[in-house]
Design a protein around this motif. Sequence first.
Motif, PDB file in Angstrom:
ATOM      1  N   TYR A   1       0.839  -1.198   0.000  1.00  0.00           N
ATOM      2  CA  TYR A   1       0.000   0.000   0.000  1.00  0.00           C
ATOM      3  C   TYR A   1       0.876   1.250   0.000  1.00  0.00           C
ATOM      4  O   TYR A   1       2.009   1.230   0.477  1.00  0.00           O
ATOM      5  CB  TYR A   1      -0.922   0.012   1.224  1.00  0.00           C
ATOM      6  N   ARG A   2       0.311   2.338  -0.457  1.00  0.00           N
ATOM      7  CA  ARG A   2       1.053   3.581  -0.630  1.00  0.00           C
ATOM      8  C   ARG A   2       0.709   4.569   0.499  1.00  0.00           C
ATOM      9  O   ARG A   2      -0.455   4.900   0.706  1.00  0.00           O
ATOM     10  CB  ARG A   2       0.662   4.196  -1.981  1.00  0.00           C
ATOM     11  N   MET A   3       1.735   4.992   1.222  1.00  0.00           N
ATOM     12  CA  MET A   3       1.548   5.991   2.274  1.00  0.00           C
ATOM     13  C   MET A   3       1.526   7.382   1.612  1.00  0.00           C
ATOM     14  O   MET A   3       2.432   7.724   0.854  1.00  0.00           O
ATOM     15  CB  MET A   3       2.713   5.917   3.271  1.00  0.00           C
ATOM     16  N   VAL A   4       0.512   8.152   1.886  1.00  0.00           N
ATOM     17  CA  VAL A   4       0.385   9.448   1.204  1.00  0.00           C
ATOM     18  C   VAL A   4       1.225  10.521   1.900  1.00  0.00           C
ATOM     19  O   VAL A   4       1.792  11.393   1.249  1.00  0.00           O
ATOM     20  CB  VAL A   4      -1.101   9.861   1.118  1.00  0.00           C
ATOM     21  N   TYR A   5       1.270  10.485   3.195  1.00  0.00           N
ATOM     22  CA  TYR A   5       2.189  11.361   3.939  1.00  0.00           C
ATOM     23  C   TYR A   5       3.078  10.472   4.789  1.00  0.00           C
ATOM     24  O   TYR A   5       2.571   9.641   5.528  1.00  0.00           O
ATOM     25  CB  TYR A   5       1.431  12.340   4.852  1.00  0.00           C
TER      26      TYR A   5
END
Lengths: 341, 341, 341, 341
Positions: C279-283
Amino acid sequence: MLVFQNDYSEGAHPAILKRLAETNMEQLPGYGTDHYCEAAQEKIRQACACPQAQVRFISGGTQTNQLVIDTMLQPYEGVVAAASGHVNVHEAGAIEATGHKVLTVPQHDGMIDAGELREYCETFYADDNHEHMVFPGMVYISHPTEYGTLYTKAQLEAIAAVCHEYHMPLFIDGARLGYGLVASGTDVTLPDIARIADVFYIGGTKVGALFGEAVVFTKGNMPKHFTAQIKQHGALMAKGWLMGLQFDTLFTDGLYTRIARNADEMAHRIREALRAKGYRMVYENTTNQIFVSFDHATIERLEREVRLGFMERYDDDHTVMRICTSWATTAESVDRLIGLL
Amino acid sequence: MLVFQNDYSEGAHPAILKRLAETNMEQLPGYGTDHYCEAAQEKIRQACACPQAQVRFISGGTQTNQLVIDTMLQPYEGVVAAASGHVNVHEAGAIEATGHKVLTVPQHDGMIDAGELREYCETFYADDNHEHMVFPGMVYISHPTEYGTLYTKAQLEAIAAVCHEYHMPLFIDGARLGYGLVASGTDVTLPDIARIADVFYIGGTKVGALFGEAVVFTKGNMPKHFTAQIKQHGALMAKGWLMGLQFDTLFTDGLYTRIARNADEMAHRIREALRAKGYRMVYENTTNQIFVSFDHATIERLEREVRLGFMERYDDDHTVMRICTSWATTAESVDRLIGLL
Amino acid sequence: MLVFQNDYSEGAHPAILKRLAETNMEQLPGYGTDHYCEAAQEKIRQACACPQAQVRFISGGTQTNQLVIDTMLQPYEGVVAAASGHVNVHEAGAIEATGHKVLTVPQHDGMIDAGELREYCETFYADDNHEHMVFPGMVYISHPTEYGTLYTKAQLEAIAAVCHEYHMPLFIDGARLGYGLVASGTDVTLPDIARIADVFYIGGTKVGALFGEAVVFTKGNMPKHFTAQIKQHGALMAKGWLMGLQFDTLFTDGLYTRIARNADEMAHRIREALRAKGYRMVYENTTNQIFVSFDHATIERLEREVRLGFMERYDDDHTVMRICTSWATTAESVDRLIGLL
Amino acid sequence: MLVFQNDYSEGAHPAILKRLAETNMEQLPGYGTDHYCEAAQEKIRQACACPQAQVRFISGGTQTNQLVIDTMLQPYEGVVAAASGHVNVHEAGAIEATGHKVLTVPQHDGMIDAGELREYCETFYADDNHEHMVFPGMVYISHPTEYGTLYTKAQLEAIAAVCHEYHMPLFIDGARLGYGLVASGTDVTLPDIARIADVFYIGGTKVGALFGEAVVFTKGNMPKHFTAQIKQHGALMAKGWLMGLQFDTLFTDGLYTRIARNADEMAHRIREALRAKGYRMVYENTTNQIFVSFDHATIERLEREVRLGFMERYDDDHTVMRICTSWATTAESVDRLIGLL
């Protein structure tokens, strides 16, 4: 129809209109930074014998009261005024709209009493709980008052002494100041006002100008970034010179007091006639407002030909009416009014 | 030291602490949208016999007064209150800080009179100049009042009749409502309050809760987007359920009135003892606040062992003190106080 | 249902509830003048290594922001904040409701940049017309920010340098301060915060307390008559000791940071699991808030068993969700969450 | 010195001064209740082809914006404006001072885009958390904009459609409306403005009057007790007829648009000359404001003989200056300016 309803029924003294016409196409910088404003400020400083005075022009009385009170008070402070004070009664909540309470002390013919003011402050600070109350932060009086009465110099000095003891600036609403300065029997001069008050204004709207009040800060105490604060209150006129020019005219060759005198003299003649006919004056004063008690038949008769101001019910049979003269009142209209009484 | 200084000296009724502990780790949605708030709202609607009531919880009295008055008034309106009303005297200008004037009518033992209220409104609307004045937009009374006195049902209905004639909601500050509802001699019930008032609040802070007041809008008249307005006033609690849970507890099995009764009974005993010893009650009431005039020697003597509330100077030799009981006052401390009188 | 929606879903740390119960019937003076408040203030001064700090307790974050900003600004000033700042976006206009504009500078992962702040000020003062604009009067930042990110000590010092060059106090919103102080990789300590900021607050509501924020004025700069101003804002709690007692507990034996550490550790475990599953961490951050981009099928699947926070649309197929841990998050619930990812 | 600094450097059109002189001693009722105001209102209704229009006169632009926005918004609402909008940038926080946030959308040559406005509203209402945000309550645009640009009729209609879909009145700031109505290429007429906007104002201060703006409510939607609200904002002129008389003059025989045309024609001549000499126009428009990029040597040279307005830095070598014409600009001064370019 004769009109004695108020002191802002006509335009401006003709000398003002003449100068507006003469200077109409002169290109001037905005927001009161022009040379007419500067000239007027200097003339007002001289008339006040107050070389350090900081003077600004605002277009109306309520706006001036709202602006001065809001910018000089801390958020936790209110303004102390007579219960009858204009800021307490007739400004549609303009003071409260900026977040400040009007704290009232009793009125005596429209005036407040230095002793009662001191008592108010003593009681406030003696209360253990006063951090839960609104601090008295400045004192507002009007001179002449809403009832046309005038403080004596001693009374003003006594009020100022209490103010300064409790670190409250004294603010004098001078919407009708001209009519007070030239009144018969007063011992208060414009330099006295400038010396005693911390801030006051010289009313133009009711004394010969189309509009405009000259606010005078007498102790180098003009609030910081006052221009920004005027703007924020919606009170910064683009063509500020319109007020500079008017006050420059009013403070040239004593025009301001000269035209004010007419109002008081006309009021004096009416008052004498009223007394001669046995009418009762409700507030005794020597300025341009007459408060007289008429029975209803008299009012009905007069109102067919004269426009007067309604003040308040006096008793079941009588009503207090206001007869108001101004710089523009003519001897002829006074004669006609007297004839009708 | 005995403490009879106020009715918020202790924490909460033990039943409340117990439930806080039991539910502490339950994960709940924020801002008063949880099931405890819902349950409390429903119980309050039933206790009020007012199925359409809209109930919200606010953490303190001044905050509630400020919020209700500001959100229910139009900008050109003020709130009418007794000169002695809490909003007029002891909220540090919280009402004016939101832009609204407190318009005062005379107080009689802390209460306002329906006749005088009507006269105020009649005079206002009869004034040609009333667009330059602050419109009376709602009426604020407290029940019990700041002096512990109580309106009769007939008095409340008379006030409400004037309010509705002049399109003003009636707002009842019930910071001490519990102590009023169970007072000896009152004919006013909670359903009466809900029927007569347009909005009122049930005080928790002074009647058994850690904190919290339940605001009740009785006529489907909760201001639009009230949550947003609570938030804007800084009054939206993240863990709103803390108040829901407390009021759910207080309104289960009549706890609220049961614990209120203790305060009034303890006050009654003290009052009887004071009378027996010849002291003078300054305001007669049957709720939890006693206002008694003591001479200075008595005060000095008492204050060595009891903390009382200072009210005001009575005359040169006497001062009015407040003796305050609460849901938490013990018979033992009352006995000790009586022994000292 | 698993709940990772926010960090104020549970009550208080058990040690707090225990002390509330123990002290419940102690009779205490109101409004934060009690000995528990004094003790908590002293412990906070020590934890801050700031002996001159003035500490007050306020019940919630928006209320604190509104109060601090309003009482520290002049009327002609606004507060400079990141466009993403809580005061600019999520307080329902609470700042503007007190008359002040929020002046925005760009946000970078929730943070402002000292260089851009300087440029803002330079441009403002270079403008001939700046008396017609809102003066930058203080700077508001949050640490951790709304996106969980943390300033470095050097960044904070650079911002403070610009602030002081332009005579603006630096205000740090520490609603989640605990989670920042113990975060992996931070070089900012509580004494650093106290040294660099002019005013800040230590969040209790989100870090172990039932409610309450401790406002710290670090330079003897608490606004005059602050109690009166708190009252005027409706924010003065009758039973102020409830907050004193909570902060006294949190600042005894390092409880505040100890419980904060749990949140960051639990978040770390979740973050690792998310990364492992791609999954991609946005901050990117190391505090208790995880901002992750999920496709809609994943969200739908997760929401059957977990309550998450919605942040914003990421692209047509993805949405940013917030997973939030707290002092109360259990390892067991984290394991269950990870199992669901 | 040539002056092209702004469009409020001179007094009033001579026809206005003439009528002020002619009517100076006529005794008139105050506060805008006189027959000149009535006549002006009727002429404006006819010029707008809007028989139900409610018209009031206010003395300045910032005051008008503050008053209209504050009286038409609910407390929980803000006004949506272009980031470059006058209310957002150059009114010293006058809107926030009344408690309302200015919500910004991007500007494109000073204009907002209907699509972006819709997106703003959609995003707002889609946010679960929007009760914690400021509601978009009305839309403010200026026509001409601060950069002299003009909306097309289709653009205005598209914006109005979004406004009405989201229950927001559309407010058009027409401080320079005259210069827009007669601009080359516009398809927007005064009846279009009156039909499309919910409220707008016709600027007098910058288009031939000494001062004054005519606010027009087009849908019977003037706020309740508007006179009281004007008074409360300090904006009720005692001698309201001064504005009535001016607008009566401006709307007699098409004077308003006739004199506006002069400004646009003079600006057109200057623009042609600038283009011929290769200068770069920063905003393209056909109204009375020219935004042109000059290198520093040119500015230095020009400023010896012409007063221009400073706008903003363009790049290291260039600055954007504003050349402003007005109803009073003479062909002779334009010739002289062109000679200097």
